[in-house]
Enzyme design. Structure first.
Site, short mmCIF file in Angstrom:
data_model
loop_
_atom_site.label_atom_id
_atom_site.label_comp_id
_atom_site.label_asym_id
_atom_site.label_seq_id
_atom_site.Cartn_x
_atom_site.Cartn_y
_atom_site.Cartn_z
N ALA A 128 0.73 -1.26 -0.04
CA ALA A 128 -0.14 0.13 0.08
C ALA A 128 0.80 1.22 -0.06
CB ALA A 128 -1.02 -0.01 1.23
N GLY B 52 -0.96 -5.10 1.05
CA GLY B 52 -2.46 -4.91 0.09
C GLY B 52 -2.38 -5.64 -1.22
N GLU C 42 -3.05 -9.23 0.00
CA GLU C 42 -4.62 -9.12 0.09
C GLU C 42 -5.44 -9.25 -1.15
OE1 GLU C 42 -4.34 -5.90 2.87
OE2 GLU C 42 -5.23 -7.36 4.49
N GLU D 268 3.64 -6.01 6.94
CA GLU D 268 2.91 -4.93 7.71
C GLU D 268 3.56 -4.97 9.15
OE1 GLU D 268 1.28 -6.80 5.56
OE2 GLU D 268 -0.45 -5.71 4.81
#
Lengths: 258, 257
Positions: A66, A109, A112, A132
């Site tokens: 991200a 992300g 994900e 993360e």
């Protein structure tokens, strides 16, 4: 189809090819990109000419995480008010098949997003990770949930706690990746598979997706009931009559998606 | 840019020279870091179609620099973080890698030569599977490649007895592609490298990929990998050129893609 800032969307042969299009930053995901992604998916979901969505990244990576700058200074109330992950929930509601093709990095992300695909193809050089934790946080768009449902609690924790990279082979071995493909022909082979699905009876395809997703989350007996209703429902379709007639008449079926 | 190795590219041939001649090119953490960086550089460079790995001076490489060993070193971690990246960089490289074994290749130096696609050996060169003599197991991918090259029994024999293999013996074991008289060393190494540099590079990479796929695949899996590989090869310019040259009855001019 309308123009997007962070995506390139191409419709070919009943397939909506959605490409993350920020190659200079390895397709780092920002909020506007996710919003566009949902728009593109919902658009494809409603468009009767489209049977399947293919999701991939332009350039060397699928998506390397991200946009950290975007969230560095945010507080919990900012998140509560902006509700940036609401868009991610909408991806789960897309009824048509989403087929992912991952080459290079799928991190944070990006991982994900890969996990949100229904079927995932990857090149042998693809790498997955949830880094993360190394920034003092954790996945927030479904990573801990999706990963655990696929690979189980113990393996999921080891990856989530360390942020260690998962090779394409490891991802294949623990059922995250459906098929490993040479990078040179990854997109072509993915499109070939997508094309096969577009020729299938589309109502059956979406009700199969719905039933399989139910299987992941609800008790068996409940899932069996839902499956049965979907099974009955398909007997109201023209494709069921065509499929069974063609079988009896020993000819290939001509499905219409009705 | 590099201190413990040299990196040169001449006519699409990248030569990586291990460059600690006073220490018989013994391997340090810095050398491994520079070597894996150079291997990646050569792998990704469009100007490179062949890689030569060789040593400066008398030796090819005498293995790990043992003067740096100390009690608090975790050998496992050294392999994971220092040797592992070198071996993986060689494994992932789709261009042909030639070990030009100019002198002794001992211990991890032998391992480096084993991870290459070809081993050209000077007549005065030798391989030494030295590990057992210092109470260690062969590392840096050594046994993985050695057993595939010479078979299980010979790999075990060499590793347990810790023997030296002369260039002529290496040739007989299929470890050496070619043994070269000293006076023709440079000329023949260069000729071999340039011959490879004019071949269909992309296709050679696909052949390497497929041969390696055969190690860990069932036949159905392998046949699928082969179908993919041939599909990709069929799309190369060099395939078109090869067919055209055959029809024109002229030698092909491959561009490597």
């Amino acid at each position: 189809m309308s123009e997007y800032r962070f995506l390139q969307v191409t419709v070919v042969d009943g397939i909506a090819l959605v490409e993350l299009n920020r190659p200079d930053v390895l397709n780092a995901i920002n909020r506007a990109m996710v919003t566009e992604l949902v728009q593109a998916f919902e658009h494809a979901d409603k468009d009767e000419r489209i049977g399947v969505i293919v999701l991939t990244g332009k350039g060397r990576a699928f998506a390397a995480g991200a946009d950290i700058d975007e969230m560095r200074k945010e507080g919990p109330i900012d998140f509560e008010l902006a509700d940036p992950f609401a868009d991610w929930d909408k991806i789960l509601r897309i009824r048509k098949p989403i087929i992912g093709a991952v080459k290079g990095f799928a991190l944070g992300g990006g991982f994900e997003l890969a996990l949100a695909c229904d079927v995932l193809f990857a090149s042998h050089q693809a790498q997955f990770a949830f880094p993360e934790v190394n920034l003092g946080v954790m996945p927030g768009a479904g990573g801990t949930q999706q990963l655990t449902k696929i690979i189980g609690k113990k393996k999921a924790l080891a990856y989530l706690w360390t942020g260690d990279r998962m090779t394409a082979q490891q991802a294949y071995d623990c059922d995250i990746v459906t098929r490993l493909i040479d990078e040179e022909v990854l997109l072509e082979e993915t499109m070939k598979f997508a094309k096969r699905i577009t020729r299938q009876p589309s109502l059956a395809i979406r009700l199969i997706k719905e039933s399989v997703n139910v299987a992941v989350d609800v008790p068996l007996e409940e899932g069996m009931k839902q499956e049965r209703k979907n099974f009955y429902l398909l007997f109201a379709s023209e494709d069921q009559k065509e499929g069974m007639n063609a079988f009896v008449e020993k000819r290939p079926p001509q499905f219409k998606g009705r | 840019m590099y201190e413990t190795i040299q990196y040169d590219v001449i006519q699409q041939v990248a030569t990586i020279t291990l460059h600690r001649p006073a220490k018989l090119n013994a391997i340090t953490l810095q050398l491994n870091a520079e070597l894996s960086k150079a291997l990646k550089q050569a792998s990704h460079s469009d100007d490179v179609r062949v890689i030569i790995l060789t040593g400066e001076g008398r030796a090819f490489c005498s293995g790990q620099d043992l003067t740096l060993a100390s009690d608090d070193v975790d050998y496992g971690d050294v392999l994971r973080t220092s040797y592992g990246p070198v071996v993986r960089a060689m494994e992932e490289c789709e261009k042909p890698i030639i070990a030009a074994v100019n002198g002794v290749a001992a211990g991890a130096g032998f391992s480096l030569a084993l991870a290459c696609d070809f081993r050209l050996m000077s007549e005065k060169a030798s391989f030494v599977q030295a590990f057992v003599q210092i109470g260690l197991i062969p590392d840096a991918g050594n046994l993985y490649y050695l057993s595939k090259l010479v078979g299980h029994a010979k790999a075990l024999e060499l590793s347990l007895l810790g023997g030296k293999v002369t260039a002529e013996e290496a040739k007989a074991l299929h470890l050496a592609t070619k043994v070269i008289p000293e006076e023709q060393w440079e000329e023949q190494v260069n000729a071999f490298a340039h011959q490879l540099a004019n071949m269909p590079t992309k296709t050679m990479g696909l052949i390497k990929r497929n041969l390696k796929a055969s190690w860990n695949s069932t036949l159905p899996e392998f046949l699928e990998a082969e179908a993919n590989g041939q599909k990709i090869a069929g799309l190369t310019n060099d395939h078109k050129e090869g067919v055209q040259a055959f029809l024109d009855k002229r030698p092909p001019l491959f561009q490597g893609n």
